[in-house]
Design an enzyme around this catalytic site. Structure first.
Site, PDB file in Angstrom:
ATOM      1  N   ARG A 215     -24.764  -8.366 -13.779  1.00 37.29           N
ATOM      2  CA  ARG A 215     -25.247  -7.552 -14.914  1.00 37.29           C
ATOM      3  C   ARG A 215     -25.694  -6.180 -14.426  1.00 37.29           C
ATOM      4  O   ARG A 215     -25.316  -5.150 -14.982  1.00 37.29           O
ATOM      5  CB  ARG A 215     -26.413  -8.278 -15.606  1.00 37.29           C
ATOM      6  CG  ARG A 215     -26.003  -9.431 -16.491  1.00 37.29           C
ATOM      7  CD  ARG A 215     -27.222 -10.205 -16.999  1.00 37.29           C
ATOM      8  NE  ARG A 215     -27.801 -10.997 -15.929  1.00 37.29           N
ATOM      9  CZ  ARG A 215     -27.440 -12.255 -15.649  1.00 37.29           C
ATOM     10  NH1 ARG A 215     -26.553 -12.865 -16.396  1.00 37.29           N
ATOM     11  NH2 ARG A 215     -27.976 -12.912 -14.637  1.00 37.29           N
ATOM     12  N   MET A 216     -26.491  -6.150 -13.365  1.00 34.76           N
ATOM     13  CA  MET A 216     -26.956  -4.857 -12.851  1.00 34.76           C
ATOM     14  C   MET A 216     -25.845  -4.124 -12.105  1.00 34.76           C
ATOM     15  O   MET A 216     -25.750  -2.897 -12.176  1.00 34.76           O
ATOM     16  CB  MET A 216     -28.165  -5.060 -11.923  1.00 34.76           C
ATOM     17  CG  MET A 216     -29.486  -5.161 -12.647  1.00 34.76           C
ATOM     18  SD  MET A 216     -29.766  -3.791 -13.794  1.00 34.76           S
ATOM     19  CE  MET A 216     -29.644  -2.395 -12.694  1.00 34.76           C
TER      20      MET A 216
ATOM     21  N   ARG B 183     -19.408 -11.419  -3.429  1.00 32.17           N
ATOM     22  CA  ARG B 183     -19.253 -12.650  -2.662  1.00 32.17           C
ATOM     23  C   ARG B 183     -17.769 -12.938  -2.479  1.00 32.17           C
ATOM     24  O   ARG B 183     -16.953 -12.588  -3.338  1.00 32.17           O
ATOM     25  CB  ARG B 183     -19.915 -13.812  -3.402  1.00 32.17           C
ATOM     26  CG  ARG B 183     -21.432 -13.743  -3.416  1.00 32.17           C
ATOM     27  CD  ARG B 183     -21.993 -14.817  -4.291  1.00 32.17           C
ATOM     28  NE  ARG B 183     -21.434 -14.683  -5.630  1.00 32.17           N
ATOM     29  CZ  ARG B 183     -21.032 -15.658  -6.403  1.00 32.17           C
ATOM     30  NH1 ARG B 183     -21.127 -16.879  -6.013  1.00 32.17           N
ATOM     31  NH2 ARG B 183     -20.527 -15.434  -7.587  1.00 32.17           N
TER      32      ARG B 183
ATOM     33  N   ALA C  89     -37.849  -1.651  -4.967  1.00 31.93           N
ATOM     34  CA  ALA C  89     -38.639  -1.641  -6.202  1.00 31.93           C
ATOM     35  C   ALA C  89     -38.235  -2.804  -7.081  1.00 31.93           C
ATOM     36  O   ALA C  89     -37.047  -3.085  -7.243  1.00 31.93           O
ATOM     37  CB  ALA C  89     -38.431  -0.324  -6.957  1.00 31.93           C
TER      38      ALA C  89
ATOM     39  N   ASN D  86     -38.694  -2.704 -10.115  1.00 24.97           N
ATOM     40  CA  ASN D  86     -38.290  -2.105 -11.389  1.00 24.97           C
ATOM     41  C   ASN D  86     -38.041  -0.620 -11.165  1.00 24.97           C
ATOM     42  O   ASN D  86     -38.915   0.081 -10.659  1.00 24.97           O
ATOM     43  CB  ASN D  86     -39.387  -2.321 -12.442  1.00 24.97           C
ATOM     44  CG  ASN D  86     -38.867  -2.094 -13.837  1.00 24.97           C
ATOM     45  OD1 ASN D  86     -38.388  -1.003 -14.149  1.00 24.97           O
ATOM     46  ND2 ASN D  86     -38.942  -3.110 -14.680  1.00 24.97           N
TER      47      ASN D  86
ATOM     48  N   HIS E 125     -37.869 -12.555 -20.314  1.00 24.80           N
ATOM     49  CA  HIS E 125     -36.530 -12.175 -19.840  1.00 24.80           C
ATOM     50  C   HIS E 125     -35.489 -13.142 -20.398  1.00 24.80           C
ATOM     51  O   HIS E 125     -35.816 -14.246 -20.838  1.00 24.80           O
ATOM     52  CB  HIS E 125     -36.447 -12.201 -18.312  1.00 24.80           C
ATOM     53  CG  HIS E 125     -37.045 -10.988 -17.659  1.00 24.80           C
ATOM     54  ND1 HIS E 125     -38.384 -10.888 -17.371  1.00 24.80           N
ATOM     55  CD2 HIS E 125     -36.482  -9.818 -17.251  1.00 24.80           C
ATOM     56  CE1 HIS E 125     -38.626  -9.707 -16.812  1.00 24.80           C
ATOM     57  NE2 HIS E 125     -37.488  -9.036 -16.725  1.00 24.80           N
ATOM     58  N   HIS E 126     -34.234 -12.731 -20.256  1.00 20.07           N
ATOM     59  CA  HIS E 126     -33.067 -13.513 -20.676  1.00 20.07           C
ATOM     60  C   HIS E 126     -32.992 -14.867 -19.965  1.00 20.07           C
ATOM     61  O   HIS E 126     -33.622 -15.069 -18.918  1.00 20.07           O
ATOM     62  CB  HIS E 126     -31.794 -12.703 -20.398  1.00 20.07           C
ATOM     63  CG  HIS E 126     -31.651 -12.279 -18.960  1.00 20.07           C
ATOM     64  ND1 HIS E 126     -31.042 -13.065 -18.017  1.00 20.07           N
ATOM     65  CD2 HIS E 126     -32.065 -11.168 -18.298  1.00 20.07           C
ATOM     66  CE1 HIS E 126     -31.071 -12.443 -16.838  1.00 20.07           C
ATOM     67  NE2 HIS E 126     -31.690 -11.288 -16.981  1.00 20.07           N
TER      68      HIS E 126
ATOM     69  N   LYS F 134     -32.058 -15.434 -15.976  1.00 23.71           N
ATOM     70  CA  LYS F 134     -32.877 -14.930 -14.863  1.00 23.71           C
ATOM     71  C   LYS F 134     -33.325 -16.078 -13.958  1.00 23.71           C
ATOM     72  O   LYS F 134     -33.783 -17.108 -14.444  1.00 23.71           O
ATOM     73  CB  LYS F 134     -34.088 -14.153 -15.394  1.00 23.71           C
ATOM     74  CG  LYS F 134     -34.917 -13.520 -14.276  1.00 23.71           C
ATOM     75  CD  LYS F 134     -35.863 -12.471 -14.797  1.00 23.71           C
ATOM     76  CE  LYS F 134     -36.731 -11.893 -13.689  1.00 23.71           C
ATOM     77  NZ  LYS F 134     -35.946 -11.199 -12.653  1.00 23.71           N
TER      78      LYS F 134
ATOM     79  N   GLY G 223     -40.333  -9.941 -10.807  1.00 23.53           N
ATOM     80  CA  GLY G 223     -40.875  -9.033  -9.789  1.00 23.53           C
ATOM     81  C   GLY G 223     -41.734  -7.958 -10.429  1.00 23.53           C
ATOM     82  O   GLY G 223     -42.744  -7.528  -9.858  1.00 23.53           O
ATOM     83  N   THR G 224     -41.344  -7.516 -11.627  1.00 23.30           N
ATOM     84  CA  THR G 224     -42.131  -6.483 -12.306  1.00 23.30           C
ATOM     85  C   THR G 224     -43.493  -7.012 -12.721  1.00 23.30           C
ATOM     86  O   THR G 224     -44.512  -6.330 -12.565  1.00 23.30           O
ATOM     87  CB  THR G 224     -41.355  -5.982 -13.543  1.00 23.30           C
ATOM     88  OG1 THR G 224     -40.092  -5.489 -13.100  1.00 23.30           O
ATOM     89  CG2 THR G 224     -42.110  -4.895 -14.277  1.00 23.30           C
TER      90      THR G 224
HETATM   91  P1  NAD Z   1     -26.419 -11.351 -11.719  1.00 24.38           P
HETATM   92  O1  NAD Z   1     -26.502 -12.806 -11.401  1.00 24.38           O
HETATM   93  O2  NAD Z   1     -25.800 -10.913 -13.000  1.00 24.38           O
HETATM   94  O3  NAD Z   1     -25.641 -10.588 -10.540  1.00 24.38           O
HETATM   95  C1  NAD Z   1     -25.814 -10.867  -9.166  1.00 24.38           C
HETATM   96  C2  NAD Z   1     -24.565 -10.355  -8.436  1.00 24.38           C
HETATM   97  O4  NAD Z   1     -24.795 -10.467  -7.022  1.00 24.38           O
HETATM   98  C3  NAD Z   1     -23.282 -11.104  -8.745  1.00 24.38           C
HETATM   99  O5  NAD Z   1     -22.256 -10.150  -8.948  1.00 24.38           O
HETATM  100  C4  NAD Z   1     -23.016 -11.886  -7.465  1.00 24.38           C
HETATM  101  O6  NAD Z   1     -21.635 -12.117  -7.267  1.00 24.38           O
HETATM  102  C5  NAD Z   1     -23.579 -10.917  -6.454  1.00 24.38           C
HETATM  103  N1  NAD Z   1     -23.877 -11.500  -5.143  1.00 24.38           N
HETATM  104  C6  NAD Z   1     -24.573 -12.645  -4.882  1.00 24.38           C
HETATM  105  N2  NAD Z   1     -24.622 -12.833  -3.550  1.00 24.38           N
HETATM  106  C7  NAD Z   1     -23.966 -11.790  -2.979  1.00 24.38           C
HETATM  107  C8  NAD Z   1     -23.663 -11.432  -1.651  1.00 24.38           C
HETATM  108  N3  NAD Z   1     -24.049 -12.206  -0.624  1.00 24.38           N
HETATM  109  N4  NAD Z   1     -22.968 -10.294  -1.411  1.00 24.38           N
HETATM  110  C9  NAD Z   1     -22.582  -9.513  -2.430  1.00 24.38           C
HETATM  111  N5  NAD Z   1     -22.824  -9.795  -3.731  1.00 24.38           N
HETATM  112  C10 NAD Z   1     -23.496 -10.937  -3.990  1.00 24.38           C
HETATM  113  O7  NAD Z   1     -27.921 -10.797 -11.612  1.00 24.38           O
HETATM  114  P2  NAD Z   1     -28.534  -9.463 -12.247  1.00 24.38           P
HETATM  115  O8  NAD Z   1     -29.090  -9.738 -13.593  1.00 24.38           O
HETATM  116  O9  NAD Z   1     -27.575  -8.338 -12.063  1.00 24.38           O
HETATM  117  O10 NAD Z   1     -29.791  -9.264 -11.285  1.00 24.38           O
HETATM  118  C11 NAD Z   1     -29.630  -9.152  -9.886  1.00 24.38           C
HETATM  119  C12 NAD Z   1     -31.010  -8.969  -9.246  1.00 24.38           C
HETATM  120  O11 NAD Z   1     -31.571  -7.702  -9.661  1.00 24.38           O
HETATM  121  C13 NAD Z   1     -32.039 -10.031  -9.666  1.00 24.38           C
HETATM  122  O12 NAD Z   1     -32.841 -10.332  -8.557  1.00 24.38           O
HETATM  123  C14 NAD Z   1     -32.848  -9.328 -10.753  1.00 24.38           C
HETATM  124  O13 NAD Z   1     -34.145  -9.848 -10.903  1.00 24.38           O
HETATM  125  C15 NAD Z   1     -32.868  -7.924 -10.195  1.00 24.38           C
HETATM  126  N6  NAD Z   1     -33.139  -6.856 -11.161  1.00 24.38           N
HETATM  127  C16 NAD Z   1     -33.891  -5.820 -10.701  1.00 24.38           C
HETATM  128  C17 NAD Z   1     -34.133  -4.736 -11.523  1.00 24.38           C
HETATM  129  C18 NAD Z   1     -34.910  -3.557 -10.974  1.00 24.38           C
HETATM  130  O14 NAD Z   1     -35.101  -2.542 -11.681  1.00 24.38           O
HETATM  131  N7  NAD Z   1     -35.352  -3.631  -9.713  1.00 24.38           N
HETATM  132  C19 NAD Z   1     -33.627  -4.697 -12.825  1.00 24.38           C
HETATM  133  C20 NAD Z   1     -32.872  -5.776 -13.264  1.00 24.38           C
HETATM  134  C21 NAD Z   1     -32.609  -6.854 -12.411  1.00 24.38           C
END
Ligand code: NAD
Length: 251
Positions: free
Chosen positions: A7-8, A26, A106, A108, A138-139, A142, A148-149
């Site tokens: 998603r991110m 992956r 961060a 967030n 959250h959705h 998660k 973390g926020t």
């Molecule tokens: P998600 O499950 O949609 O995506 C995770 C991605 O990581 C997938 O594409 C997966 O294939 C990939 N991945 C997993 N292991 C990997 C590896 N070893 N090498 C490369 N890619 C790999 O999750 P998401 O909703 O995108 O969230 C990801 C993380 O970001 C979570 O920890 C979430 O809490 C965090 N997040 C942080 C913020 C912020 O502002 N800091 C905002 C939103 C989400």
């Protein structure tokens, strides 16, 4: 960048546009070998991807973040890390990288939440006897809880009060818990639907209360913040930075 199928990851590709030099997913990801940005095929070869980049952006899993930090350390590669739910071993890998390269970490990346961290610290300092609670929603996909926020907000409250968060935290309540201890900082988690991220810090006083809330309605705010952090961090001295450093906010 890491995690282009996530998603991110998708939001970061959208925000970074032509700045994307490489994308690592992956090995079992169906995206590997396909084009994810203009002229960029997703790969599982993190070494080659890091060598082609000035900085990497990581929103993956704790294991993905640890592996990337280990691969980036001998390359002294700048990093922007947004993955949450990190354990001590993941933090150690990030610390090793931050000895040799500049790293922004961060929970967030939004401007609003980073402003909120300062507001709650100020409120906590002014209201040391009020009951402080944080609620996050959250959705339903998660993985980590509390978010973390939410933890960053709770830690800001503790810091405003000059107390050790780990001594006053309360992450779950269940059963015959008795009266609420003074000074406790509670964090509660709600999961459901497609909520991108909502956080409220409550300060309960006698016959009145303050609520300081943030609601994200698009992941684009996190992606834009991460790209801003990536542009900021390249060329900085080695060390661990946060989004307050990037934004120039003093909490
Ligand atoms: P998600 O499950 O949609 O995506 C995770 C991605 O990581 C997938 O594409 C997966 O294939 C990939 N991945 C997993 N292991 C990997 C590896 N070893 N090498 C490369 N890619 C790999 O999750 P998401 O909703 O995108 O969230 C990801 C993380 O970001 C979570 O920890 C979430 O809490 C965090 N997040 C942080 C913020 C912020 O502002 N800091 C905002 C939103 C989400």
């Amino acid at each position: 960048m890491l995690g282009p199928s996530g998603r991110m990851g998708r939001a970061v590709i959208e925000a970074a546009g032509s700045h994307v030099a490489a994308a690592v997913d992956r090995p079992d990801s169906p995206l590997v070998g396909t084009q994810v940005a203009e002229g960029v095929l997703a790969t599982h070869d993190i070494g080659t991807a890091l060598d082609a980049s000035d900085v990497y952006i990581d929103f993956t899993t704790p294991a993905g973040t640890r592996g990337a930090a280990i691969a980036a350390t001998p390359r002294r590669k700048a990093a922007v890390i947004g993955t949450t739910g990190l354990a001590a071993a993941d933090d150690e890998a990030i610390a090793a990288l931050a000895q040799l390269a500049p790293v922004v970490v961060a929970a967030n990346f939004s401007v609003g939440v980073n402003l909120l961290l300062g507001l709650v610290k100020q409120a906590a300092r002014a209201l040391p006897d009020w009951d402080a609670e944080v609620v996050e929603t959250h959705h339903n996909k998660k993985r980590d809880a509390p978010s973390g926020t939410a933890l960053a907000i709770a830690r800001s409250i503790a810091s405003g009060r000059g107390v050790d968060y780990d001594r006053v935290k309360r992450h779950t309540r269940d059963g015959d818990i008795g009266p609420r201890p003074a000074g406790e900082i509670g964090v509660s988690t709600v999961r459901g639907g497609d909520v991108i991220g909502e956080h409220t810090a409550f300060f309960f006083g006698p016959a009145e209360r303050i609520e300081i809330a943030h609601r994200a309605t698009s992941r684009a705010i996190f992606a834009a913040g991460a790209v801003r952090a990536a542009l900021w961090v390249v060329g900085k001295p080695p060390g661990r930075y946060d989004m307050l450093d990037v934004l120039g906010f003093t909490p």
